[in-house]
Design a protein around this motif. Structure first.
Motif, PDB file in Angstrom:
ATOM      1  N   TYR A 197      57.280 -33.037  55.315  1.00 33.50           N
ATOM      2  CA  TYR A 197      58.411 -33.861  54.863  1.00 33.50           C
ATOM      3  C   TYR A 197      58.174 -34.341  53.430  1.00 33.50           C
ATOM      4  O   TYR A 197      59.108 -34.377  52.621  1.00 33.50           O
ATOM      5  CB  TYR A 197      58.599 -35.067  55.783  1.00 33.50           C
ATOM      6  N   GLN A 198      56.948 -34.708  53.127  1.00 32.38           N
ATOM      7  CA  GLN A 198      56.643 -35.185  51.783  1.00 32.38           C
ATOM      8  C   GLN A 198      56.826 -34.071  50.760  1.00 32.38           C
ATOM      9  O   GLN A 198      57.279 -34.319  49.628  1.00 32.38           O
ATOM     10  CB  GLN A 198      55.210 -35.721  51.724  1.00 32.38           C
TER      11      GLN A 198
ATOM     12  N   PHE B 260      60.299 -42.514  57.209  1.00 42.06           N
ATOM     13  CA  PHE B 260      60.525 -43.916  57.565  1.00 42.06           C
ATOM     14  C   PHE B 260      60.138 -44.170  59.019  1.00 42.06           C
ATOM     15  O   PHE B 260      59.423 -45.141  59.335  1.00 42.06           O
ATOM     16  CB  PHE B 260      61.994 -44.273  57.329  1.00 42.06           C
TER      17      PHE B 260
ATOM     18  N   VAL C 223      60.478 -33.997  50.017  1.00 43.28           N
ATOM     19  CA  VAL C 223      60.826 -35.139  49.165  1.00 43.28           C
ATOM     20  C   VAL C 223      60.399 -34.883  47.717  1.00 43.28           C
ATOM     21  O   VAL C 223      61.127 -35.208  46.772  1.00 43.28           O
ATOM     22  CB  VAL C 223      60.155 -36.424  49.700  1.00 43.28           C
TER      23      VAL C 223
ATOM     24  N   SER D 178      69.670 -35.190  44.837  1.00 43.85           N
ATOM     25  CA  SER D 178      69.523 -36.477  45.534  1.00 43.85           C
ATOM     26  C   SER D 178      70.522 -36.643  46.676  1.00 43.85           C
ATOM     27  O   SER D 178      70.362 -37.527  47.513  1.00 43.85           O
ATOM     28  CB  SER D 178      69.673 -37.642  44.545  1.00 43.85           C
TER      29      SER D 178
ATOM     30  N   SER E   9      58.294 -48.731  53.612  1.00 45.12           N
ATOM     31  CA  SER E   9      59.076 -47.616  54.164  1.00 45.12           C
ATOM     32  C   SER E   9      60.572 -47.915  54.112  1.00 45.12           C
ATOM     33  O   SER E   9      61.381 -47.010  53.901  1.00 45.12           O
ATOM     34  CB  SER E   9      58.635 -47.309  55.597  1.00 45.12           C
TER      35      SER E   9
ATOM     36  N   SER F 214      64.471 -35.974  55.512  1.00 48.05           N
ATOM     37  CA  SER F 214      63.021 -36.080  55.303  1.00 48.05           C
ATOM     38  C   SER F 214      62.623 -37.520  55.048  1.00 48.05           C
ATOM     39  O   SER F 214      61.613 -38.009  55.581  1.00 48.05           O
ATOM     40  CB  SER F 214      62.590 -35.185  54.140  1.00 48.05           C
ATOM     41  N   HIS F 215      63.401 -38.223  54.256  1.00 48.67           N
ATOM     42  CA  HIS F 215      63.133 -39.647  54.032  1.00 48.67           C
ATOM     43  C   HIS F 215      63.247 -40.439  55.333  1.00 48.67           C
ATOM     44  O   HIS F 215      62.453 -41.358  55.588  1.00 48.67           O
ATOM     45  CB  HIS F 215      64.098 -40.214  52.985  1.00 48.67           C
ATOM     46  N   TYR F 216      64.237 -40.096  56.147  1.00 43.64           N
ATOM     47  CA  TYR F 216      64.424 -40.789  57.423  1.00 43.64           C
ATOM     48  C   TYR F 216      63.232 -40.558  58.350  1.00 43.64           C
ATOM     49  O   TYR F 216      62.715 -41.494  58.963  1.00 43.64           O
ATOM     50  CB  TYR F 216      65.708 -40.301  58.085  1.00 43.64           C
TER      51      TYR F 216
ATOM     52  N   GLN G 238      61.805 -47.326  50.514  1.00 45.40           N
ATOM     53  CA  GLN G 238      61.885 -45.914  50.158  1.00 45.40           C
ATOM     54  C   GLN G 238      63.059 -45.215  50.825  1.00 45.40           C
ATOM     55  O   GLN G 238      63.689 -44.333  50.238  1.00 45.40           O
ATOM     56  CB  GLN G 238      60.570 -45.217  50.530  1.00 45.40           C
ATOM     57  N   PHE G 239      63.369 -45.613  52.061  1.00 49.76           N
ATOM     58  CA  PHE G 239      64.434 -44.937  52.792  1.00 49.76           C
ATOM     59  C   PHE G 239      65.823 -45.494  52.477  1.00 49.76           C
ATOM     60  O   PHE G 239      66.818 -44.759  52.524  1.00 49.76           O
ATOM     61  CB  PHE G 239      64.168 -45.034  54.300  1.00 49.76           C
TER      62      PHE G 239
ATOM     63  N   PHE H 256      68.849 -43.642  50.902  1.00 50.28           N
ATOM     64  CA  PHE H 256      69.266 -42.371  51.508  1.00 50.28           C
ATOM     65  C   PHE H 256      69.962 -42.549  52.857  1.00 50.28           C
ATOM     66  O   PHE H 256      70.392 -41.562  53.464  1.00 50.28           O
ATOM     67  CB  PHE H 256      68.044 -41.456  51.687  1.00 50.28           C
TER      68      PHE H 256
END
Length: 445
Positions: A139-140, A162, A143, A149, A176, A157-159, A179-180, A183
């Motif tokens: 996932y990273q 998280f 990202v 975006s 977290s 992936s952000h979800y 960062q999420f 999105f």
């Protein structure tokens, strides 16, 4: 035939000779169709799958991941990538810990930025299997390499990152969320409902009430829109659950702000959600749950307004539920009210003594670990108010330890302040425990 492919097949043929197996015997032992096995071993029109290689490894008594370093050219050629082989290969590499095979393959994949779409399903398959740590790196990579975006793959992936980050460490949880957050509205609707609810819950544990309220409002708006469109099965739960939770969370925020009468209006709203149609069997079950929660939360609001006549009735209700998380939440509220309005609730605490003794070993989830800490803090204050200083010190040290473990710095500071205020009542052993915990925490900072 490539040299590396010959090497893979020569290794397998050597094992067949070593064990004295012919092609038919290997096919029978592995469960692979003999024709498919023949074509895979001869490299004729059919590449070997990772499942076939794993089956061969088991027959030959080899460890998981055997010959994986020779398998990459089954997946990648100079001309193209083979997604059907590459994705399960990377999943298996992650599962068996062949990180040495993953890195060079990822490097080749990312020679073309568009190929990041191969990495995302690897992460998803690992996540669905419960391999959260293994999925994180993939996932990273998404990202770090997706530049659009507004990409749904990037938002997902952000979800996932998280969700994976959630635990009892408050600092990591808040990071977290940050960062999420940008999105959350780029997710598909069926994921967005759960995402907003989870964001609200995390911020609840962090006592960030304005953020909790924002996510509750967004959840209410989205669930209302989907209801108008008659989309009731868009997520993990029936839609009425998300609408009801948005009301419940709003009520809790108002309660935390001391606006008890306003909070009651929200409680009455989710106490009867039978009008929310269509419900079906799953929806009706959710409606019944909200009736139970509404009753408990009306008790909560009554107690917090200073109605001590209802404390025993509230305790009877908690006892009838016989659910430890509800008992924790209810007792925390009763303690808070007792401290604010100077109730005596000794008999209530004695009645739930067995349950209280189970709190420490039972609660390690996001919501209830925070509630357990708040319970200990309120209980410490209660014991001090009743002049039971030794017990108050014990509860303060308990809370201090929990706050340290969860990186809850504000609660840690509150425990320190509480201890210092009553330090003269502490034994030498308690002072040593306190100093040891505080010094170690400062060193951690």
């Amino acid at each position: 035939m490539r040299v590396v492919n010959r090497s893979l097949r020569v290794e397998i043929e050597d094992q067949m000779k070593l064990h004295g197996y012919n092609l038919n015997q290997v096919a029978e032992l592995t469960g692979i169709n003999v024709g498919n096995l023949s074509m895979a071993l001869n490299g004729v029109s059919r590449a070997m799958t990772i499942r076939q290689l794993d089956a061969l490894a088991r027959v030959f008594g080899k460890v998981p991941g055997w010959l994986y370093e020779l398998y990459t050219e089954e997946c990648i050629s100079e001309e193209k990538l083979s997604r059907p082989r590459l994705i399960p290969y990377l999943v298996r590499c992650a599962e068996v810990g062949r990180n040495d095979c993953i890195e060079p393959v990822i490097s080749k994949i990312l020679d073309n930025a568009k190929n990041v779409s191969v990495i995302f399903p690897v992460a998803e398959k690992l996540f669905q299997k419960g391999k959260y740590k293994e999925s994180t790196r993939f996932y990273q990579l998404v990202v770090d390499n997706v530049k659009d975006s507004f990409s749904e793959m990037l938002a997902m992936s952000h979800y996932r990152l998280f969700l994976i980050a959630q635990g009892t460490d408050a600092e990591k949880n808040w990071k977290s969320v940050i960062q999420f957050h940008p999105f959350r509205n780029r997710l598909p609707e069926n994921y967005r409902l759960d995402a907003l609810l989870k964001l609200a819950k995390v911020c609840f544990t962090l006592q960030k009430w304005n953020d909790v309220e924002q996510y509750a409002d967004e959840l209410s708006e989205l669930s209302s829109i989907l209801h108008e469109l008659k989309i009731t099965d868009a997520a993990e739960h029936h839609l009425v659950y998300y609408f009801g939770m948005s009301l419940l969370i709003k009520g809790v925020v108002l309660e935390k702000k001391g606006l008890y009468e306003e909070a009651k209006k929200y409680v009455h709203n989710y106490a009867d959600l039978g009008w929310f149609e269509p419900l079906g069997e799953s929806g009706l079950k959710e409606v019944e749950k909200f009736k139970v929660w509404a009753k408990a939360n009306l008790y909560t609001l009554e107690v917090l307004t200073g109605n001590d006549c209802i404390v025993n009735e509230y305790a009877d209700y908690l006892k009838s539920l016989d659910r430890l998380n509800e008992i924790l939440s209810g007792l925390s509220t009763i303690l808070k009210a007792a401290n604010k309005h100077n109730f005596c609730i000794d008999q209530v605490l004695l009645r739930f003594n067995d349950s209280i003794n189970r709190f420490d070993s039972f609660f390690n989830d996001l919501i209830n670990s925070g509630r357990h800490l708040w319970f200990r803090l309120e209980k410490a204050v209660y014991e001090f108010n009743k002049g039971r200083y030794k017990k108050g010190i014990e509860e303060t040290l308990y809370g201090l330890t929990l706050a340290k473990e969860m990186n809850r710095f504000e609660d840690f500071a509150r425990c320190v302040s509480l201890f210092e205020k009553h330090r003269r009542y502490a034994s030498e052993q308690q002072i040593e425990q306190y100093q040891s915990t505080v010094i170690k925490e400062k060193e951690g900072w």
